[in-house]
Each structure stands twice: as C-alpha cells, then as structure tokens.
Design a protein around this motif. Structure first.
Motif, PDB file in Angstrom:
ATOM      1  N   TRP A   7      -1.618  -0.642   3.361  1.00 19.40           N
ATOM      2  CA  TRP A   7      -2.037   0.501   4.161  1.00 19.40           C
ATOM      3  C   TRP A   7      -1.703   1.794   3.424  1.00 19.40           C
ATOM      4  O   TRP A   7      -0.819   1.827   2.584  1.00 19.40           O
ATOM      5  CB  TRP A   7      -1.357   0.460   5.529  1.00 19.40           C
ATOM      6  CG  TRP A   7      -1.698  -0.796   6.272  1.00 19.40           C
ATOM      7  CD1 TRP A   7      -0.952  -1.931   6.328  1.00 19.40           C
ATOM      8  CD2 TRP A   7      -2.880  -1.059   7.011  1.00 19.40           C
ATOM      9  NE1 TRP A   7      -1.592  -2.886   7.071  1.00 19.40           N
ATOM     10  CE2 TRP A   7      -2.779  -2.375   7.509  1.00 19.40           C
ATOM     11  CE3 TRP A   7      -4.015  -0.315   7.322  1.00 19.40           C
ATOM     12  CZ2 TRP A   7      -3.769  -2.951   8.292  1.00 19.40           C
ATOM     13  CZ3 TRP A   7      -5.000  -0.894   8.102  1.00 19.40           C
ATOM     14  CH2 TRP A   7      -4.870  -2.192   8.583  1.00 19.40           C
ATOM     15  N   HIS A   8      -2.371   2.859   3.773  1.00 14.04           N
ATOM     16  CA  HIS A   8      -2.195   4.143   3.096  1.00 14.04           C
ATOM     17  C   HIS A   8      -0.790   4.717   3.274  1.00 14.04           C
ATOM     18  O   HIS A   8      -0.353   5.520   2.464  1.00 14.04           O
ATOM     19  CB  HIS A   8      -3.246   5.145   3.568  1.00 14.04           C
ATOM     20  CG  HIS A   8      -4.637   4.733   3.207  1.00 14.04           C
ATOM     21  ND1 HIS A   8      -5.079   4.638   1.906  1.00 14.04           N
ATOM     22  CD2 HIS A   8      -5.684   4.366   3.984  1.00 14.04           C
ATOM     23  CE1 HIS A   8      -6.332   4.242   1.891  1.00 14.04           C
ATOM     24  NE2 HIS A   8      -6.729   4.049   3.143  1.00 14.04           N
ATOM     25  N   ASP A   9      -0.066   4.283   4.307  1.00 13.43           N
ATOM     26  CA  ASP A   9       1.298   4.774   4.519  1.00 13.43           C
ATOM     27  C   ASP A   9       2.338   3.954   3.766  1.00 13.43           C
ATOM     28  O   ASP A   9       3.534   4.182   3.894  1.00 13.43           O
ATOM     29  CB  ASP A   9       1.635   4.812   6.001  1.00 13.43           C
ATOM     30  CG  ASP A   9       1.694   3.438   6.653  1.00 13.43           C
ATOM     31  OD1 ASP A   9       1.454   2.412   5.976  1.00 13.43           O
ATOM     32  OD2 ASP A   9       1.978   3.384   7.862  1.00 13.43           O
ATOM     33  N   GLY A  10       1.884   2.967   2.976  1.00 15.03           N
ATOM     34  CA  GLY A  10       2.798   2.151   2.182  1.00 15.03           C
ATOM     35  C   GLY A  10       3.172   0.821   2.808  1.00 15.03           C
ATOM     36  O   GLY A  10       3.772  -0.021   2.154  1.00 15.03           O
ATOM     37  N   ASP A  64     -11.911  -2.652   2.707  1.00 14.59           N
ATOM     38  CA  ASP A  64     -11.386  -2.225   1.412  1.00 14.59           C
ATOM     39  C   ASP A  64     -12.418  -1.337   0.705  1.00 14.59           C
ATOM     40  O   ASP A  64     -12.099  -0.240   0.229  1.00 14.59           O
ATOM     41  CB  ASP A  64     -11.044  -3.441   0.560  1.00 14.59           C
ATOM     42  CG  ASP A  64     -10.375  -3.099  -0.757  1.00 14.59           C
ATOM     43  OD1 ASP A  64     -10.174  -1.918  -1.071  1.00 14.59           O
ATOM     44  OD2 ASP A  64     -10.050  -4.037  -1.496  1.00 14.59           O
ATOM     45  N   GLY A  67     -12.550   2.097   2.034  1.00 10.20           N
ATOM     46  CA  GLY A  67     -11.364   2.913   1.866  1.00 10.20           C
ATOM     47  C   GLY A  67     -10.411   2.948   3.038  1.00 10.20           C
ATOM     48  O   GLY A  67      -9.499   3.761   3.076  1.00 10.20           O
ATOM     49  N   LEU A  69      -8.376   0.400   3.934  1.00 10.58           N
ATOM     50  CA  LEU A  69      -7.175  -0.318   3.516  1.00 10.58           C
ATOM     51  C   LEU A  69      -7.437  -0.904   2.139  1.00 10.58           C
ATOM     52  O   LEU A  69      -8.546  -0.816   1.615  1.00 10.58           O
ATOM     53  CB  LEU A  69      -6.841  -1.428   4.522  1.00 10.58           C
ATOM     54  CG  LEU A  69      -7.966  -2.378   4.944  1.00 10.58           C
ATOM     55  CD1 LEU A  69      -8.222  -3.481   3.922  1.00 10.58           C
ATOM     56  CD2 LEU A  69      -7.652  -2.974   6.289  1.00 10.58           C
ATOM     57  N   THR A  70      -6.406  -1.480   1.554  1.00 13.47           N
ATOM     58  CA  THR A  70      -6.563  -2.207   0.285  1.00 13.47           C
ATOM     59  C   THR A  70      -6.294  -3.669   0.583  1.00 13.47           C
ATOM     60  O   THR A  70      -5.251  -4.017   1.125  1.00 13.47           O
ATOM     61  CB  THR A  70      -5.584  -1.694  -0.778  1.00 13.47           C
ATOM     62  OG1 THR A  70      -5.832  -0.296  -0.979  1.00 13.47           O
ATOM     63  CG2 THR A  70      -5.762  -2.428  -2.089  1.00 13.47           C
TER      64      THR A  70
END
Length: 75
Positions: A7-10, A64, A67, A69-70
């Motif tokens: 996730w973008h927050d790590g 993914d 954009g 999540l990865t």
C-alpha cells in the motif's frame, strides 16, 4: 507461492493467493465480504465495470496497473 499487496502508506498484506489477501482485508474499516470489497476498490480505481469479469488475481493486477496498490507474486 505467496502474494503481497503493498500500500502507498507502506503497509503490506501477505497471503497464499489473491483471494486470501482480499479475505484478510475484509472487515474493520473495509466491507465485510470480498464482493463488497472488490466493488469499493474498483470504484477507487474507476474500473467498476470490470469487476465481474476478472478473477481475484486479475483484479489485483488491474488495481496495480491503475496505481491503487502494488501487487507482487513471490515465488
């Protein structure tokens, strides 16, 4: 094989497959079922029309690509 969603927050969510990852994300702040969760994530990615045609793995790959999540498959 395991999969991970980054996730973008790590934060990272690991699972044995895409369905397992989605199941882990259900509840709490998220909807309680995978179909409801998929709907929320699809709306965020502006791809709601596709959610019924993809399996869970393909769905996470689409998120993914959008954009949101990865998504990684770890061998």
């Amino acid at each position: 094989m395991t999969v991970a969603v980054l996730w973008h927050d790590g934060d990272v969510t690991h699972g044995t497959n895409a369905t397992d990852v989605l199941h882990q994300l259900c509840g709490g702040w998220n909807p309680n079922t995978i179909p409801e969760l998929r709907s929320v994530l699809a709306k965020r990615a502006l791809c709601n029309e596709l959610i019924n045609t993809l399996d869970d793995d393909e769905f996470l790959q689409l998120l993914d690509a959008k954009g949101v999540l990865t998504y990684q498959v770890i061998q």
